[in-house]
Motif scaffolding. Structure first.
Motif, short mmCIF file in Angstrom:
data_model
loop_
_atom_site.label_atom_id
_atom_site.label_comp_id
_atom_site.label_asym_id
_atom_site.label_seq_id
_atom_site.Cartn_x
_atom_site.Cartn_y
_atom_site.Cartn_z
N ARG A 1 2.90 -3.16 4.35
CA ARG A 1 2.79 -1.26 3.29
C ARG A 1 3.78 -0.97 3.02
O ARG A 1 4.12 -0.25 1.81
CB ARG A 1 1.87 -0.18 4.71
CG ARG A 1 2.08 1.14 4.28
CD ARG A 1 1.71 1.83 5.46
NE ARG A 1 1.26 2.95 4.94
CZ ARG A 1 0.01 3.62 4.72
NH1 ARG A 1 -1.10 2.41 4.60
NH2 ARG A 1 -0.20 4.59 4.27
N ASP B 1 -0.83 -2.05 8.48
CA ASP B 1 -0.62 -1.26 7.59
C ASP B 1 -1.22 -1.27 5.98
O ASP B 1 -1.50 -0.54 4.81
CB ASP B 1 0.43 0.08 7.96
CG ASP B 1 0.45 0.18 9.30
OD1 ASP B 1 -1.07 0.10 9.80
OD2 ASP B 1 1.37 0.57 9.57
N GLY B 2 -0.83 -2.91 6.20
CA GLY B 2 -0.86 -2.73 4.41
C GLY B 2 -1.99 -2.76 3.96
O GLY B 2 -2.45 -3.70 2.58
N GLU C 1 0.80 -1.35 0.07
CA GLU C 1 -0.16 0.02 -0.27
C GLU C 1 0.98 0.71 0.28
O GLU C 1 0.15 2.45 -0.45
CB GLU C 1 -1.08 0.18 1.12
CG GLU C 1 -2.63 -0.89 0.99
CD GLU C 1 -3.81 -0.71 1.98
OE1 GLU C 1 -3.38 0.39 2.56
OE2 GLU C 1 -4.02 -1.42 1.71
#
Ligand SMILES: [Zn+2]
Length: 334
Positions: free
Chosen positions: A117, A136-137, A85
Motif C-alpha cells: 500500500r 493493506d495493499g 493502493e
C-alpha cells in the motif's frame, strides 16, 4: 550446439559494439541486424496507477495515463502493473478517477499485482510492518480482480529490497507464499526513474521540444545498452539468455516512449511474454541469498549467491550526467 554458441557469441559482440556506438540515438526505431537468439521479455510497470501521486500529481495525469494505456494496447503485448493502493487516495479520500485508472489496466487486458500500500522498504521497516503493508495493499485490489474472475498472484518488492537478513527474507517470502503470491523478479534493472524525474522536471520548466526529444532518445539508447549488458551477464552466468523481466514505471516518460522502446526491443529480436511464461525458465528457481540494500537485478543476485568475483558486474551502463542534474538526484545514487 557449438555453432549456436558461436553464433550467440558473435551476436553478443555485435550488440556490444552497437552499445558503444549507439548510431541510432535520435532515430525512432533503431535499424539493427536480425539477432540469432530467441529472446523473450516480460514487461512490468511499478507504482500503478501513477508514480509520485502523493507528492505532486501531474496536471495532465489523465491524458498521460490514457496515452500510456493506448500505446501499450497498440503494441499488443502482455503487461503487468504493480499497484500501490495508497496512491488511490488523496487527503485520506479514495479518488474514484484513480480507481478508474486501475480498471483501465484491466479493461486493456493487462494483469495487476500488489506492490504494497505505502511502498514500504522491507529493509527499513522489518517483516512485521511489511506484512501489514502487503495485506493493506490488496484491500481493493483483490476484490476488484475477483469480480472479473482474476486471481491476485504477483507481488513486487518496493525498491527491490527483499530483506536485510536471510531470516527476514525467508519470513516474508513464506508469508507471501502462504497468501498465494509469487514474487515478481526483475532482470533488466535500470535508472529509468531518474530519466523520468528529469523528464517531468523538463516538462514543468517548459523546456524546448528539442531538449525533450534528446532526453527521450538518450533514454532509449541507455535502455538498449542495459539490454546488451544484461544479455551478456546472463550468458556469462547461465550460458544462455534468460527470458528477461523489465521493470519500468507508470510515468510520463514511458507514456511518450514505450512505443519506441517496444519497437526497439522487437528489432533486437524480443518476443513479449507474460511474467508467468518468462519465469518458467529454470533459472528463476536458482538459489538467491542476496540481502544487500541495492535493489539489483536477479541475475546479479544469482551471481552473488554463486560467489562470482567483482569483475562479473563490471560495465553496467551509467546514467548520463545531464540527466542526473536535471532530475536533481544525488550523483551517488548509482
Ligand atoms: Zn515502486
Amino acid at each position: 550446439m557449438r555453432s549456436a554458441r558461436v553464433g550467440r557469441f558473435i551476436a553478443s559482440v555485435l550488440w556490444a559494439a552497437l552499445a558503444v556506438f549507439p548510431a541510432w540515438a535520435g532515430d525512432p526505431v533503431p535499424a539493427v541486424p536480425a539477432p540469432t537468439v530467441d529472446r523473450r521479455i516480460a514487461i512490468t510497470f511499478d507504482d500503478v496507477p501513477w508514480v509520485m501521486l502523493r507528492n505532486a500529481p501531474p496536471a495532465d495525469m489523465a491524458a498521460e495515463h490514457a496515452r500510456l494505456i493506448a500505446a501499450l494496447r497498440q503494441a499488443d503485448i502482455p503487461v503487468i502493473g504493480f499497484v500501490n493502493e495508497g496512491l488511490l487516495y488523496s487527503d485520506n479520500t479514495l479518488r474514484p478517477e484513480r480507481v478508474r485508472m486501475l480498471k483501465d489496466w484491466l479493461d486493456a487486458g493487462f494483469a495487476l499485482g500488489n506492490h504494497t500500500r505505502w511502498h514500504s522498504d522491507l529493509n527499513a521497516v522489518g517483516p512485521r510492518r511489511f506484512k501489514h503493508d502487503i495485506l493493506d495493499g490488496e484491500r481493493l485490489l483483490r476484490p476488484m480482480l475477483a469480480k472479473r474472475g482474476l486471481k491476485l498472484e504477483w507481488f513486487r518488492y518496493p525498491l527491490l529490497r527483499t530483506g536485510a537478513t536471510l531470516e527476514a527474507k525467508h519470513d516474508v517470502d513464506a508469508f507471501l507464499a502462504k497468501h498465494g503470491y509469487r514474487v515478481a523478479p526483475v532482470t533488466v534493472n535500470s535508472s529509468e526513474w531518474v530519466f523520468a524525474l528529469a523528464y517531468r522536471n523538463a516538462i514543468a520548466a517548459h523546456a524546448p521540444e528539442d531538449t525533450l526529444q534528446r532526453l527521450r532518445a538518450d533514454y532509449i539508447a541507455y535502455m538498449q545498452a542495459k539490454f546488451v549488458y544484461y544479455e551478456q551477464r546472463s550468458v556469462d552466468l547461465l550460458g544462455y539468455e534468460v527470458p528477461q523481466v523489465l521493470l519500468v514505471h507508470a510515468n510520463e516518460l514511458n507514456a511518450d516512449t514505450c512505443t519506441t522502446l517496444v519497437a526497439a526491443l522487437r528489432a533486437r529480436g524480443y518476443r513479449f511474454v507474460t511474467l508467468a511464461e518468462a519465469t518458467r525458465d529454470p533459472a528463476y528457481q536458482r538459489p538467491d541469498t542476496y540481502t544487500g540494500a541495492l535493489g539489483t537485478s536477479w541475475i546479479h543476485r544469482w551471481a552473488k549467491t554463486e560467489g562470482r568475483p567483482d569483475s562479473f558486474y563490471f560495465g553496467e551502463p551509467r546514467t548520463p550526467k545531464w540527466i542526473i542534474e536535471l532530475a536533481g538526484v544525488s550523483p551517488s545514487f548509482e
